[in-house]
Design a protein around this motif. Structure first.
Motif, PDB file in Angstrom:
ATOM      1  N   GLY A  29       0.765  -1.811   0.179  1.00 43.88           N
ATOM      2  CA  GLY A  29      -0.057   0.137  -0.083  1.00 43.88           C
ATOM      3  C   GLY A  29       0.798   1.255  -0.068  1.00 43.88           C
ATOM      4  O   GLY A  29       1.163   2.456  -0.920  1.00 43.88           O
ATOM      5  N   ALA A  30       1.817   1.361   1.075  1.00 44.57           N
ATOM      6  CA  ALA A  30       3.237   2.209   0.449  1.00 44.57           C
ATOM      7  C   ALA A  30       3.359   2.724  -0.740  1.00 44.57           C
ATOM      8  O   ALA A  30       3.599   4.062  -0.890  1.00 44.57           O
ATOM      9  CB  ALA A  30       3.993   2.124   2.121  1.00 44.57           C
ATOM     10  N   ALA A  31       4.181   1.425  -1.477  1.00 45.47           N
ATOM     11  CA  ALA A  31       4.731   1.768  -2.552  1.00 45.47           C
ATOM     12  C   ALA A  31       3.225   2.263  -3.694  1.00 45.47           C
ATOM     13  O   ALA A  31       4.047   2.808  -4.297  1.00 45.47           O
ATOM     14  CB  ALA A  31       4.997   0.494  -2.774  1.00 45.47           C
ATOM     15  N   LEU A  32       2.301   1.553  -3.685  1.00 45.69           N
ATOM     16  CA  LEU A  32       1.004   1.966  -4.760  1.00 45.69           C
ATOM     17  C   LEU A  32       0.944   3.913  -4.084  1.00 45.69           C
ATOM     18  O   LEU A  32       0.940   4.209  -5.138  1.00 45.69           O
ATOM     19  CB  LEU A  32       0.240   1.306  -4.195  1.00 45.69           C
ATOM     20  N   VAL A  33       0.869   4.034  -2.917  1.00 40.43           N
ATOM     21  CA  VAL A  33       0.774   5.032  -2.802  1.00 40.43           C
ATOM     22  C   VAL A  33       1.919   6.651  -3.427  1.00 40.43           C
ATOM     23  O   VAL A  33       1.877   7.411  -3.012  1.00 40.43           O
ATOM     24  CB  VAL A  33       0.833   5.999  -1.261  1.00 40.43           C
ATOM     25  N   THR A  34       2.880   5.835  -3.227  1.00 42.13           N
ATOM     26  CA  THR A  34       4.151   6.801  -3.125  1.00 42.13           C
ATOM     27  C   THR A  34       4.166   6.875  -5.148  1.00 42.13           C
ATOM     28  O   THR A  34       5.072   7.810  -5.280  1.00 42.13           O
ATOM     29  CB  THR A  34       5.829   6.044  -2.929  1.00 42.13           C
ATOM     30  N   VAL A  35       4.029   6.087  -5.923  1.00 46.63           N
ATOM     31  CA  VAL A  35       3.773   6.062  -7.413  1.00 46.63           C
ATOM     32  C   VAL A  35       2.275   6.668  -7.605  1.00 46.63           C
ATOM     33  O   VAL A  35       2.316   7.081  -8.355  1.00 46.63           O
ATOM     34  CB  VAL A  35       4.503   5.130  -8.026  1.00 46.63           C
ATOM     35  N   THR A  36       1.754   6.666  -6.645  1.00 48.22           N
ATOM     36  CA  THR A  36       0.243   7.825  -7.264  1.00 48.22           C
ATOM     37  C   THR A  36      -0.125   9.138  -6.576  1.00 48.22           C
ATOM     38  O   THR A  36      -0.209   9.676  -7.513  1.00 48.22           O
ATOM     39  CB  THR A  36      -1.145   6.484  -6.648  1.00 48.22           C
ATOM     40  N   THR A  37       0.432   9.144  -5.591  1.00 48.81           N
ATOM     41  CA  THR A  37       0.618  10.795  -4.992  1.00 48.81           C
ATOM     42  C   THR A  37       1.348  11.959  -5.699  1.00 48.81           C
ATOM     43  O   THR A  37       2.268  11.848  -6.451  1.00 48.81           O
ATOM     44  CB  THR A  37       1.367  10.283  -3.589  1.00 48.81           C
ATOM     45  N   LEU A  47       7.415   6.584   0.302  1.00 47.39           N
ATOM     46  CA  LEU A  47       8.728   5.600  -0.003  1.00 47.39           C
ATOM     47  C   LEU A  47       9.398   5.067   1.715  1.00 47.39           C
ATOM     48  O   LEU A  47      10.022   4.097   1.545  1.00 47.39           O
ATOM     49  CB  LEU A  47      10.036   6.625  -0.334  1.00 47.39           C
ATOM     50  N   VAL A  48      10.072   6.018   2.311  1.00 47.63           N
ATOM     51  CA  VAL A  48      10.393   5.243   4.033  1.00 47.63           C
ATOM     52  C   VAL A  48       9.270   4.486   4.249  1.00 47.63           C
ATOM     53  O   VAL A  48      10.341   3.475   5.288  1.00 47.63           O
ATOM     54  CB  VAL A  48      10.218   7.012   4.868  1.00 47.63           C
ATOM     55  N   VAL A  49       8.243   4.091   4.486  1.00 46.96           N
ATOM     56  CA  VAL A  49       7.108   3.870   4.600  1.00 46.96           C
ATOM     57  C   VAL A  49       7.284   2.200   4.219  1.00 46.96           C
ATOM     58  O   VAL A  49       7.439   0.862   4.718  1.00 46.96           O
ATOM     59  CB  VAL A  49       6.079   3.986   4.976  1.00 46.96           C
ATOM     60  N   ALA A  50       7.777   2.251   2.655  1.00 47.47           N
ATOM     61  CA  ALA A  50       7.445   0.985   1.994  1.00 47.47           C
ATOM     62  C   ALA A  50       9.338   0.367   2.023  1.00 47.47           C
ATOM     63  O   ALA A  50       8.917  -1.403   2.300  1.00 47.47           O
ATOM     64  CB  ALA A  50       7.811   1.572   0.418  1.00 47.47           C
ATOM     65  N   LEU A  51       9.962   1.143   2.905  1.00 50.94           N
ATOM     66  CA  LEU A  51      11.426   0.376   2.446  1.00 50.94           C
ATOM     67  C   LEU A  51      11.978   0.193   3.760  1.00 50.94           C
ATOM     68  O   LEU A  51      12.215  -0.872   4.019  1.00 50.94           O
ATOM     69  CB  LEU A  51      12.721   1.815   2.251  1.00 50.94           C
ATOM     70  N   GLY A  52      11.076   0.411   4.673  1.00 45.72           N
ATOM     71  CA  GLY A  52      10.812   0.106   6.028  1.00 45.72           C
ATOM     72  C   GLY A  52       9.913  -1.079   6.541  1.00 45.72           C
ATOM     73  O   GLY A  52      10.576  -2.054   7.123  1.00 45.72           O
TER      74      GLY A  52
END
Length: 201
Positions: A29-37, A47-52
């Protein structure tokens, strides 16, 4: 048969597997928000949330060295470098219409094709691979560190040069923007740059 296998059965998920699934969903979900926001700063923070989340997944797989490398290099270096680049280039904090190029379907097609190829390559490469669970832990600090500094020294150093080049590029872009702004200000302050004031005089 071990006690855990007798207790949970073959297809009954354990607590670690449930946590792995939940963290994976949050990471996706975090990766999806990263590329859509459309807000660049929000994209960097997501991106911090996705990598974490990926680091937590590595911890759940008992690959502690890879997990801390994920935190130190990606969360602690790449994202910080990205934020520095946003600050040095004076990127807009709010919604940025430039962040949407209008090629979403093309990007989605490329992403799906790349993901399919990656999954196929991984499945084909490890189809007949067996892991010896009774041997040394493959993800331990000793084994991974020895492999990293014996076989992967050159890519490791190339990554550091790449990060340095990205930071230098952000500094160059910020200085160029300042030079352009100074030239525009000097042109406006020139005698011929204010025709309205000359008309009033």
């Amino acid at each position: 048969m071990s006690l855990a296998a007798q207790t949970h059965g073959f297809l009954t998920p354990t607590g670690v597997e449930i946590a792995f699934l939940l963290v994976g969903l949050v990471t996706f979900g975090a990766a999806l928000v990263t590329v859509t926001t459309r807000q660049l700063v929000h994209a960097a923070l997501w991106l911090v949330v996705a990598l974490g989340g990926l680091a937590v997944e590595y911890l759940l797989l008992t690959a502690e060295f890879i997990a801390w490398v994920q935190v130190l290099i990606y969360v602690g270096s790449v994202v910080v470098l990205l934020l520095f680049g946003l600050m040095l280039t004076k990127a807009p904090i709010g919604r940025s219409p430039d962040a949407d190029s209008g090629n979403r379907w093309a990007a989605l097609t490329v992403a799906v094709a790349a993901a399919t190829a990656l999954v196929w390559v991984v499945v084909d490469a490890f189809r007949a691979t067996w892991i010896d669970l009774d041997g040394a832990a493959a993800g331990s600090t000793k084994v991974t560190g020895a492999s990293l500094f014996q076989n992967w020294v050159l890519p490791f150093e190339a990554l550091s040069v790449l990060l340095l080049a990205a930071l230098v590029g952000a500094i160059v872009l910020s200085r160029r923007a300042k030079a352009t702004a100074a030239a525009s200000s000097a042109a406006a302050d020139a005698p011929g740059g204010r025709p309205a004031e000359e008309g009033v005089r």
